[in-house]
Design a protein around this motif. Structure first.
Motif, PDB file in Angstrom:
ATOM      1  N   THR A 129       0.848  -1.190   0.000  1.00 42.01           N
ATOM      2  CA  THR A 129       0.000   0.000   0.000  1.00 42.01           C
ATOM      3  C   THR A 129       0.881   1.235   0.000  1.00 42.01           C
ATOM      4  OG1 THR A 129      -1.722  -1.167   1.248  1.00 42.01           O
ATOM      5  CG2 THR A 129      -1.833   1.236   1.220  1.00 42.01           C
ATOM      6  N   LEU A 130       0.591   2.166  -0.919  1.00 39.97           N
ATOM      7  CA  LEU A 130       1.380   3.382  -1.041  1.00 39.97           C
ATOM      8  C   LEU A 130       0.472   4.608  -1.017  1.00 39.97           C
ATOM      9  CD1 LEU A 130       3.707   2.317  -4.003  1.00 39.97           C
ATOM     10  CD2 LEU A 130       4.293   2.342  -1.573  1.00 39.97           C
ATOM     11  N   LEU A 131       0.931   5.659  -0.348  1.00 42.55           N
ATOM     12  CA  LEU A 131       0.292   6.970  -0.413  1.00 42.55           C
ATOM     13  C   LEU A 131       1.186   7.809  -1.324  1.00 42.55           C
ATOM     14  CD1 LEU A 131      -1.841   9.020   0.621  1.00 42.55           C
ATOM     15  CD2 LEU A 131      -0.189   9.619   2.388  1.00 42.55           C
ATOM     16  N   ILE A 132       0.614   8.367  -2.374  1.00 43.26           N
ATOM     17  CA  ILE A 132       1.403   9.076  -3.381  1.00 43.26           C
ATOM     18  C   ILE A 132       0.823  10.480  -3.553  1.00 43.26           C
ATOM     19  CG2 ILE A 132       2.149   9.039  -5.782  1.00 43.26           C
ATOM     20  CD1 ILE A 132       1.914   5.976  -5.627  1.00 43.26           C
ATOM     21  N   VAL A 133       1.709  11.495  -3.448  1.00 43.11           N
ATOM     22  CA  VAL A 133       1.292  12.897  -3.499  1.00 43.11           C
ATOM     23  C   VAL A 133       2.099  13.635  -4.561  1.00 43.11           C
ATOM     24  CG1 VAL A 133       1.037  15.019  -2.158  1.00 43.11           C
ATOM     25  CG2 VAL A 133       0.824  12.801  -1.012  1.00 43.11           C
ATOM     26  N   SER A 134       1.411  14.415  -5.400  1.00 45.88           N
ATOM     27  CA  SER A 134       2.093  15.231  -6.400  1.00 45.88           C
ATOM     28  C   SER A 134       2.578  16.529  -5.766  1.00 45.88           C
ATOM     29  CB  SER A 134       1.144  15.568  -7.552  1.00 45.88           C
ATOM     30  OG  SER A 134       1.695  16.601  -8.348  1.00 45.88           O
ATOM     31  N   ASP A 135       3.855  16.847  -5.977  1.00 45.99           N
ATOM     32  CA  ASP A 135       4.374  18.135  -5.510  1.00 45.99           C
ATOM     33  C   ASP A 135       4.431  19.143  -6.653  1.00 45.99           C
ATOM     34  OD1 ASP A 135       6.566  17.432  -7.061  1.00 45.99           O
ATOM     35  OD2 ASP A 135       7.937  17.216  -5.374  1.00 45.99           O
ATOM     36  N   GLY A 136       3.825  18.798  -7.785  1.00 52.17           N
ATOM     37  CA  GLY A 136       3.820  19.676  -8.945  1.00 52.17           C
ATOM     38  C   GLY A 136       4.967  19.401  -9.902  1.00 52.17           C
ATOM     39  N   SER A 137       5.937  18.600  -9.466  1.00 43.24           N
ATOM     40  CA  SER A 137       7.069  18.234 -10.322  1.00 43.24           C
ATOM     41  C   SER A 137       7.246  16.721 -10.403  1.00 43.24           C
ATOM     42  CB  SER A 137       8.369  18.835  -9.789  1.00 43.24           C
ATOM     43  OG  SER A 137       8.300  20.225  -9.807  1.00 43.24           O
ATOM     44  N   ASN A 138       7.097  16.055  -9.267  1.00 44.39           N
ATOM     45  CA  ASN A 138       7.270  14.606  -9.156  1.00 44.39           C
ATOM     46  C   ASN A 138       6.220  14.058  -8.210  1.00 44.39           C
ATOM     47  OD1 ASN A 138       9.926  13.934 -10.612  1.00 44.39           O
ATOM     48  ND2 ASN A 138      10.512  15.668  -9.329  1.00 44.39           N
ATOM     49  N   TRP A 139       6.226  12.747  -8.053  1.00 50.89           N
ATOM     50  CA  TRP A 139       5.357  12.090  -7.078  1.00 50.89           C
ATOM     51  C   TRP A 139       6.182  11.752  -5.844  1.00 50.89           C
ATOM     52  CZ3 TRP A 139       0.323  12.216  -7.847  1.00 50.89           C
ATOM     53  CH2 TRP A 139      -0.170  12.270  -9.143  1.00 50.89           C
TER      54      TRP A 139
END
Length: 144
Positions: A129-139
Motif C-alpha cells: 500500500t502506497l500513499l502518493i502525493v504530487s508536488d507539482g514536479s514529481n510524485w
C-alpha cells in the motif's frame, strides 16, 4: 446618483474581497482552516483490473489495483498536470506483482531529494500500500 453608484461599487468590492478569505465549515460554526470538517470524510474508491496495455489511473482517491499478469502496468497521470493530487494505491492481488508508473517525472520516496525512480513494483510483502502525493514536479511516495 453618483453617490449611489459609488456606494454600490464599494459594497460590491467589500463583499467580493471578503469571499477571497472565506473559510468553509462542515458541522462547525467556527472553521479554523479553508475547509474544516467536524466529522467523517469519505473519498471515492475504485478497483482497477489490469489489461493488456497500461491501465490509466485518472479517477478516485483510494485505488485498489488488481493485476491479472506479472508486472502489469498501472499508470498515474503527470504530477505536473495535477499538483497536490493524492492517491492511496493498494495491490489487492496476493500473488501477482503490479507495476506502477507515471506519465511524466519520477517517484521519490519520502525524505529523498535524489534517486528518483520511474516505476515501482508493488507485491505481497513489499510496497503493498502506497500513499502518493504530487508536488507539482514529481510524485512523493509514502509506504504503509
Amino acid at each position: 446618483m453618483n453617490k449611489l453608484k459609488l456606494i454600490l461599487i464599494l459594497i460590491v468590492v467589500f463583499c467580493t474581497a471578503n469571499f477571497g478569505f472565506a473559510q468553509v465549515g462542515i458541522n462547525t460554526t467556527t472553521p479554523l482552516s479553508t475547509l474544516d470538517i467536524n466529522g467523517n470524510l469519505s473519498v471515492k474508491t475504485i478497483t482497477l483490473t489490469g489489461s493488456s496495455s497500461a491501465t490509466l489511473i485518472n479517477d478516485g482517491v483510494y485505488i485498489s489495483v488488481n493485476p491479472q499478469a506479472t508486472d502489469q502496468e498501472f499508470q498515474l497521470p503527470s504530477p505536473i498536470t495535477y499538483p497536490g493530487r493524492v492517491y492511496m494505491i493498494r495491490n489487492i492481488n496476493n500473488t501477482i506483482t503490479a507495476k506502477l508508473t507515471t506519465a511524466a517525472a519520477n517517484f521519490f520516496f519520502k525524505g529523498l531529494t535524489s534517486g528518483g525512480v520511474n516505476s515501482i513494483y508493488m507485491y505481497d510483502n513489499h510496497y503493498r500500500t502506497l500513499l502518493i502525493v504530487s508536488d507539482g514536479s514529481n510524485w512523493t511516495v509514502f509506504e504503509y
